[in-house]
Design an enzyme around this catalytic site. Structure first.
Site, mmCIF file in Angstrom:
data_model
loop_
_atom_site.group_PDB
_atom_site.id
_atom_site.type_symbol
_atom_site.label_atom_id
_atom_site.label_comp_id
_atom_site.label_asym_id
_atom_site.label_seq_id
_atom_site.Cartn_x
_atom_site.Cartn_y
_atom_site.Cartn_z
ATOM 1 N N ASP A 51 27.847 25.995 18.846
ATOM 2 C CA ASP A 51 27.156 27.298 18.822
ATOM 3 C C ASP A 51 28.151 28.449 18.850
ATOM 4 O O ASP A 51 27.954 29.475 18.189
ATOM 5 C CB ASP A 51 26.206 27.410 20.018
ATOM 6 C CG ASP A 51 24.994 26.502 19.882
ATOM 7 O OD1 ASP A 51 24.761 25.978 18.777
ATOM 8 O OD2 ASP A 51 24.281 26.317 20.892
ATOM 9 N N GLU A 100 24.653 24.512 9.804
ATOM 10 C CA GLU A 100 25.937 25.202 9.683
ATOM 11 C C GLU A 100 26.076 25.902 8.333
ATOM 12 O O GLU A 100 27.182 26.219 7.895
ATOM 13 C CB GLU A 100 27.087 24.194 9.860
ATOM 14 C CG GLU A 100 27.235 23.175 8.757
ATOM 15 C CD GLU A 100 26.374 21.925 8.949
ATOM 16 O OE1 GLU A 100 26.708 20.885 8.366
ATOM 17 O OE2 GLU A 100 25.370 22.002 9.684
#
Length: 362
Positions: free
Chosen positions: A252, A278
């Site tokens: 994250d 992503e």
């Protein structure tokens, strides 16, 4: 007195209903004040002026007096828009009072003009020493009442008649002012809450970038308006290994730091969004393919050089694979995204950490 009370109640209902519908066009403005752009203050003045006209045309007739809640509209206009808004509203009030004035009976019209002018002058002086609060708003209402009572006395036939109408007038003006202020404050809070919820629905919670829904809506608008644009699809190489090494919290952190890098590298008109996982999408209006490829190279190089830091782990690097396509290579904006995705796949298959444009795909 009951008859006058009922007529004032109708005037009061007209005021609140008019406020609800009239201020809807201003719901997206965070704050309206005397320092707002002139266009906004003009709009406020016109809205308050129209409301005041409705109030005057539906006023309570008592001997020679026409009594209504016009002062609330005037104070509200000045409170939010200053002299510009207040002046427009004053002109509207005087005009409406002229319309309902019988020929030769201009005492009420003259007194109306004097009261409005005196109230605006007093309010402009008072504002220099006051803050923007409910107390100050009600003080301005009270000042307006103070200016109006002598006029009521002059226009009513007896002192008893003056007392009858003035009591109801004071109650409804103060009540109307208080309710108007609270109503506008709550209305603004409601609009801000709705706007915040709409923004949250179009924002990725982790990175604060546009989410897929917002990106799709923007692409649809490009199709509708015929905008020329390019698309970059950015994917983090070997992101699974980042999660495996540093945990999902570390992943994250990488996503958030990369989102900052993308926003920093992109032009102001660009839209940066997280498409999922992503993968990021950059929508670049009025940017040709070659320029978009150069931007992709700038982003790829900047990311490769950046040190990502998480917790107590040593700084580490990540690389990006980027696919690029332009709107002149497809019939629809969504096809442009598909072609950029094909280019991204080519970049992944040919070694990663590179930028591939759709024109380079065999």
């Amino acid at each position: 007195m009951l008859s006058q009370f009922n007529q004032f109640l109708l005037n009061f209902s007209l005021l609140i209903t008019s406020l609800l519908f009239a201020f809807l066009p201003l719901r997206h403005i965070k704050r309206i004040s005397p320092t707002s752009p002139i266009r906004i203050r003009l709009i406020v003045g016109v809205i308050a002026g129209l409301i005041s006209v409705l109030l005057v045309l539906n006023s309570v007739t008592y001997d020679g007096a026409k009594v209504d809640l016009r002062l609330v509209a005037l104070v509200t206009a000045f409170y939010y828009g200053g002299w510009v808004s207040g002046g427009i509203t004053m002109v509207a009030i005087i005009g409406a009072r002229f319309i309902i004035t019988p020929p030769g009976a201009y005492e009420g019209l003259i007194l109306t003009a004097l009261i409005c002018s005196a109230l605006l002058v007093t309010a402009s002086v008072y504002r220099r020493f006051a803050s923007h609060t409910l107390k100050d708003y009600l003080i301005l209402i009270a000042i307006g009442i103070g200016y109006s009572l002598p006029a009521l006395y002059l226009l009513t036939e007896t002192f008893t008649r003056f007392l009858e109408i003035s009591l109801v007038y004071i109650i409804f003006i103060l009540l109307g002012g208080y309710v108007t202020y609270r109503f506008l404050q709550e209305l603004r809070k409601h609009f801000q809450f709705v706007q915040m919820q709409q923004e949250l629905a179009l924002t990725d919670g982790l990175t604060n970038l546009a989410n897929r829904r917002k990106l799709d809506e923007t692409l649809a608008s490009y199709d509708k308006d015929g905008f020329a644009f390019s698309v970059l699809i950015v994917d983090i190489d070997f992101f699974k290994s980042v999660n495996d090494t540093y945990g999902h919290d570390g992943g994250d952190v990488v996503l958030r730091q990369l989102s900052h890098l993308l926003e920093h590298c992109c032009p102001d008109k660009a839209m940066v969004g997280r498409y999922g996982g992503e993968e990021f999408v950059l929508l670049l209006p009025d940017m040709p393919l070659k320029e978009a490829v150069r931007l992709g190279e700038t982003i790829r190089s900047a990311c490769a050089d950046q040190h990502f830091v998480f917790s107590t782990y040593p700084a580490f690097h990540v690389t990006l694979s980027i696919g690029v396509a332009a709107s002149d290579q497809a019939a629809t904006s969504f096809e442009v995204v598909q072609k950029a995705d094909q280019s991204l796949y080519q970049a992944k298959q040919t070694g990663r950490n590179k930028v591939v444009a759709y024109s380079e795909v065999d």
